[in-house]
Design an enzyme around this catalytic site. Structure first.
Site, PDB file in Angstrom:
ATOM      1  N   THR B   8       0.845  -1.164   0.000  1.00 35.18           N
ATOM      2  CA  THR B   8       0.000   0.000   0.000  1.00 35.18           C
ATOM      3  C   THR B   8       0.884   1.218   0.000  1.00 35.18           C
ATOM      4  O   THR B   8       0.727   2.092  -0.798  1.00 35.18           O
ATOM      5  CB  THR B   8      -0.913  -0.010   1.236  1.00 35.18           C
ATOM      6  OG1 THR B   8      -1.873  -1.059   1.089  1.00 35.18           O
ATOM      7  CG2 THR B   8      -1.656   1.272   1.391  1.00 35.18           C
ATOM      8  N   GLU B  93      -5.398  10.594  -1.673  1.00 36.76           N
ATOM      9  CA  GLU B  93      -6.768  10.293  -2.084  1.00 36.76           C
ATOM     10  C   GLU B  93      -7.626  11.534  -2.305  1.00 36.76           C
ATOM     11  O   GLU B  93      -8.617  11.755  -1.630  1.00 36.76           O
ATOM     12  CB  GLU B  93      -7.420   9.383  -1.038  1.00 36.76           C
ATOM     13  CG  GLU B  93      -6.591   8.139  -0.849  1.00 36.76           C
ATOM     14  CD  GLU B  93      -7.222   7.095   0.033  1.00 36.76           C
ATOM     15  OE1 GLU B  93      -8.443   7.092   0.194  1.00 36.76           O
ATOM     16  OE2 GLU B  93      -6.472   6.250   0.538  1.00 36.76           O
ATOM     17  N   ASN B 215     -12.663   6.516  -3.651  1.00 37.63           N
ATOM     18  CA  ASN B 215     -12.985   5.373  -2.813  1.00 37.63           C
ATOM     19  C   ASN B 215     -14.356   4.748  -3.057  1.00 37.63           C
ATOM     20  O   ASN B 215     -14.754   3.837  -2.346  1.00 37.63           O
ATOM     21  CB  ASN B 215     -12.846   5.768  -1.332  1.00 37.63           C
ATOM     22  CG  ASN B 215     -11.387   5.893  -0.960  1.00 37.63           C
ATOM     23  OD1 ASN B 215     -10.619   4.949  -1.124  1.00 37.63           O
ATOM     24  ND2 ASN B 215     -10.992   7.068  -0.494  1.00 37.63           N
TER      25      ASN B 215
END
Lengths: 219, 219
Positions: B8, B93, B215
Site C-alpha cells: 500500500t 486520495e 474510494n
C-alpha cells in the site's frame, strides 16, 4: 453529526397512557440502548442529543407494573425508538444507503469492531459505490482487534457468504451478480462472525458527495 | 488508506554512506516515529506499509558512531522521511489541503486528541470548505477527553487565536477576513492547547469530492 446547524437531535415521545416516571424512564433507557445508541452517521458525537418521553395519562388507561399492558407498552416504546433511530441514519447528511451490521464476537470485542466498521470512511464510500468490498470491512475490524489474536472470521452480505473460515468464498457468476444487485438496494445487511456468542448490532449510512456538500458548503 | 489498489505504501531510502544496519535502523525508527507515524489520510490502517533503508557504502565514507557525520546523517534521514510523509498526505486520495495540528496536553491525552481531530470527517470537510470551523475541532477533541475532566483550552489557526480560556475570541472584521484567507492556503496550521507540556503533532488532509470518487468509483 446528525445536523450540524441544529441543536442537534431532540426526540420527543408522547403517550396518553397513565404510567409513572420511573418505569417509563426504565423502558426509555432500554429502548435508547437498542436504537439511538446503535446508530452512527459519521462517528461524530454531538453535544446535546436528547430523548424525552411524556406520559400525560389522558386516556385514563393505567399501565400496571408486571401486566401484559406493561409488556405491550415497553415493546411499543422500543419499536418506535428503533424506527425513529433508523430514520435518522437514512436521512443522515446526504445518505443514500443504510447498512445494518451484526458482529458476533470476539468476546469483549464485538462493540468496538462494529463501530470501527460503521465509522470507516472506506467502508462507507464502498457502500456509496454499491461495491461489496468486504476487504474494507475486515480491515476496519482488524484495526481494533488485539494484535496477537488469532482470528477466524465468516462474513455474509445480504445472506451471501463472501468469506468463510477467514478465506474468500469463490462465488459463481450468478451469485456475484446477485450480490452486486443486493448492494444497490437502499438497505444492506452484513453479518461478521468471529465465532463467539457476544453480539453487537449497528446501523450506519454511506459517505457520498452529498455528505461532503452538507459538511463543507454550509455557510 | 493511502492507495487502496496498491500494496500500500512502500518507502525505499537509499544512501551510499557506509553505516551499519543497527545504527541505521535506530535512526530510521526515530525518523518514522516523527514522520510516517504522524500522518493520517483517513484514519484507516493499511496492511503493509513499510519503510526500508539501504546503505550500500559505495561512497566509502564511513559514518562513525558519535561523530558529527552521524548527527548530520541522522538529521538528513529524519528530514527526508518527514518530507516524504508530508507528500503522502498532500497526495492523499483526492486531498486539496493539508493541516498540521499541534496539541499541547492534556497530560497523557494529547495523542488521542490529535488523532480524533485529524480523523474527524466533520473537521476534514470544513478544511475542504476552507472554513475555520473551530467548534468541530473542539467537538472532535472532546470526544476522547475523559468525561469528568475540567478542560480549559486555547486554539489558534494560522497564528490567529480563535479561542482563549475556553471562550471564543471576538475577532474584528479584518482578522476574520485574514483567517478566512489563511484557510484557503494549501497548508493550514492549528495549535490546540490544554495547558500541559506534553505535545503531539499530526498532519492530515481534507475530505472532499475527490476522496469520495477515489474510494467509491474504483471499479
Amino acid at each position: 453529526m446528525i445536523s450540524p446547524s441544529l441543536a442537534t437531535m431532540l426526540c420527543f415521545v408522547e403517550t396518553d397512557a397513565a404510567i409513572d416516571a420511573q418505569p417509563l424512564g426504565r423502558f426509555l433507557d432500554a429502548a435508547i440502548e437498542r436504537s439511538f445508541n446503535r446508530i452512527s452517521v459519521d462517528g461524530q458525537m454531538s453535544t446535546n442529543d436528547s430523548v424525552f418521553a411524556i406520559a400525560g395519562g389522558g386516556s385514563g388507561v393505567r399501565v400496571e407494573p408486571g401486566s401484559d399492558d406493561e409488556r405491550l407498552f415497553s415493546g411499543a416504546v422500543a419499536a418506535l425508538l428503533k424506527q425513529l433511530a433508523l430514520e435518522i441514519v437514512a436521512d443522515g447528511e446526504g445518505a443514500s444507503r443504510v447498512a445494518r451490521l451484526v458482529v458476533h464476537g470476539p468476546a469483549g470485542g464485538s462493540e468496538p469492531v462494529a463501530r470501527s466498521v460503521a465509522n470507516s470512511p472506506l467502508v462507507k464510500c464502498a457502500l456509496y459505490g454499491a461495491d461489496p468490498n468486504w476487504g474494507r470491512v475486515l480491515a476496519a475490524a482488524g484495526q481494533v482487534l488485539p494484535e496477537s489474536r488469532d482470528v477466524a472470521f465468516d462474513l455474509s452480505i445480504e445472506g451471501i457468504e463472501v468469506a468463510r473460515g477467514s478465506h474468500a468464498v469463490d462465488l459463481d457468476g450468478d451469485t456475484h451478480e446477485r450480490l452486486r444487485q443486493a448492494m444497490r438496494a437502499p438497505e444492506v445487511e452484513m453479518t461478521l462472525s468471529f465465532g463467539a456468542d457476544e453480539e453487537s448490532e449497528i446501523w450506519f449510512c454511506d459517505l457520498g458527495h452529498d455528505y461532503v456538500d452538507v459538511n463543507s458548503e454550509y455557510n
